[in-house]
Design an enzyme around this catalytic site. Structure first.
Site, short mmCIF file in Angstrom:
data_model
loop_
_atom_site.label_atom_id
_atom_site.label_comp_id
_atom_site.label_asym_id
_atom_site.label_seq_id
_atom_site.Cartn_x
_atom_site.Cartn_y
_atom_site.Cartn_z
N HIS A 162 -43.01 -7.12 -10.22
CA HIS A 162 -42.75 -7.48 -11.64
C HIS A 162 -41.96 -6.40 -12.38
CE1 HIS A 162 -46.00 -5.03 -13.62
NE2 HIS A 162 -46.63 -5.18 -12.48
N ASP A 174 -45.11 1.38 -12.52
CA ASP A 174 -45.78 0.08 -12.35
C ASP A 174 -45.00 -0.94 -13.15
OD1 ASP A 174 -47.44 -2.14 -12.44
OD2 ASP A 174 -48.93 -1.21 -13.73
N GLU A 191 -46.39 -10.21 -15.63
CA GLU A 191 -47.57 -9.77 -14.89
C GLU A 191 -48.55 -9.02 -15.76
OE1 GLU A 191 -50.36 -7.55 -12.48
OE2 GLU A 191 -48.94 -6.71 -13.91
N GLU A 192 -48.04 -8.15 -16.62
CA GLU A 192 -48.93 -7.30 -17.42
C GLU A 192 -49.79 -8.11 -18.39
OE1 GLU A 192 -49.59 -4.41 -16.69
OE2 GLU A 192 -47.87 -3.46 -15.76
N ASP A 206 -47.13 -4.39 -5.64
CA ASP A 206 -47.46 -3.82 -6.95
C ASP A 206 -48.17 -2.49 -6.69
OD1 ASP A 206 -47.81 -3.49 -9.67
OD2 ASP A 206 -48.55 -5.53 -10.00
N HIS A 235 -50.59 3.17 -15.99
CA HIS A 235 -50.65 2.74 -17.40
C HIS A 235 -50.79 3.93 -18.34
CE1 HIS A 235 -51.46 -1.84 -16.87
NE2 HIS A 235 -50.50 -1.39 -16.09
ZN ZN Z 1 -48.25 -3.83 -12.03
#
Ligand code: ZN
Length: 347
Positions: A71, A188, A222-223, A243, A323
């Site tokens: 993603h 990510d 995706e998030e 991922d 994150h």
């Molecule tokens: Zn991810």
């Protein structure tokens, strides 16, 4: 057997991706770059209504297909309100804690596409005035954007064209170190998208015919939980999400390996598919770890939840401090690509 990707090309694509803001819901620009790179590689693709890109590499078996996804959407924020003294209040897009963006530079994109810059701070940003600067809770309530414009009121801010609903993206601060680390926000999952490009380029240049027709779905939601759960061709049997691998506590994943996920918040991944990936890693001497990710979901689990009858698995490069201020190493990209290449060429 084709075993190696061009790591310089992959890191170059990663830096390109990192430097294009793409919070979930605002991914048109980054998708244009994805489309251009596919055209350069001579790979056919189509856009879905959700704005994802589905690229297809025909293989020998046209009845049973494979699908890989990664993603390009990232964490970000949206303007929730404008304060009377000319600051922006935000609402988060995706799952992060506000302390992880404190002090971060950001961009605000207006409806007309104009870009303004600012800094995310608490409402008590200086130790010279506020005795509780350190203890004030880092929450949406107490965080604002200080705009780099001469504004003193909400009216001043609105005169710039800034409004509720404008997307806010965080400065990625992407750096590649001499020692081979890539540190940036949003590794990510842009690292995995870059790996898929490394893989597609290697396959195209070596003119390898894959045993199965293989799709590469570049997903963009995706998030927020629903990327990669639609537009899956009916012939797809195996669905591999690429991922980030989670690092921390008692997990074994590090910044150099390809991480193979056995279970996340959605439950176990397909046992036989996971074991096949582990076998391939062993046979090809690829550095890997198997882990469970305690607070995690993927496009593969989203596809299963959406009702697709597929075998699903999840692998990816280990990413430290995900994150937040993320970091991985070129070795993790390389090991992830090696496992994907050995999988794509396997029966
Ligand atoms: Zn991810």
């Amino acid at each position: 057997m084709l075993r190696q990707i061009n790591i310089d090309y992959t890191v170059e694509r990663l830096l390109d991706l990192l430097n294009i803001p793409s919070p979930s819901g605002n991914t048109e620009k980054v998708m244009k770059s994805v489309a251009t790179w596919l055209e350069e590689l001579g790979i056919t693709y189509s856009y879905t209504n959700k704005g994802q890109i589905l690229a297809t590499v025909p293989g020998t078996n046209e009845h049973e297909h494979r699908l890989l996804t990664a993603h390009v959407d990232t964490l970000g924020a949206m303007v929730r309100s404008i304060t009377a003294d000319g600051y922006l209040k935000l609402v988060n897009i995706g799952g992060f804690r506000w302390n992880s963006v404190e002090g971060e530079y950001c961009q605000i994109e207006t409806a007309s596409g104009k870009i303004y810059t600012g800094t995310i701070q608490t409402t008590k940003p200086t130790v010279h005035v506020y005795s509780d600067m350190g203890s004030i809770e880092r929450s949406a309530e107490n965080m604002v954007v200080r705009l780099d414009e001469m504004v003193k009121s909400a009216t001043d801010v609105r005169a710039l064209g800034i409004e509720v609903g404008d997307f806010v993206s965080f400065d990625p601060r992407a750096v590649v170190t001499e020692s081979g680390f890539i540190k940036s926000r949003h590794i990510d999952d842009k690292a995995s998208v870059a790996v898929l490009f490394g893989v597609m380029k290697a396959i195209k240049e070596a003119k390898v015919t894959l045993p199965y027709t293989t799709h590469f779905l570049i997903s963009n939601n995706e998030e927020i939980g629903y990327g990669g759960n639609s537009n899956i061709p009916a012939q797809v049997v195996e669905y591999l999400a690429v991922d980030m691998g989670a690092i921390g506590a008692d997990l074994t994943t590090d910044e150099y390996c390809v991480s193979i996920c056995a279970l996340d918040s959605s439950g176990p991944y397909n046992k036989a598919f996971r074991q096949k990936l582990v076998e391939l890693a062993k046979q090809n001497e690829i550095y890997y770890h198997i882990d469970i990710y305690p607070h995690y979901g993927s496009d593969a689990s989203a596809a299963i939840r959406a009702g697709f009858d597929i075998k699903h698995a999840l692998i990816g490069p280990g990413v430290h401090a995900s994150h937040s201020q993320e970091r991985t190493h070129k070795d993790a990209l390389d090991n992830t690509a090696k496992l994907i290449l050995s999988y794509l060429q396997s029966k």
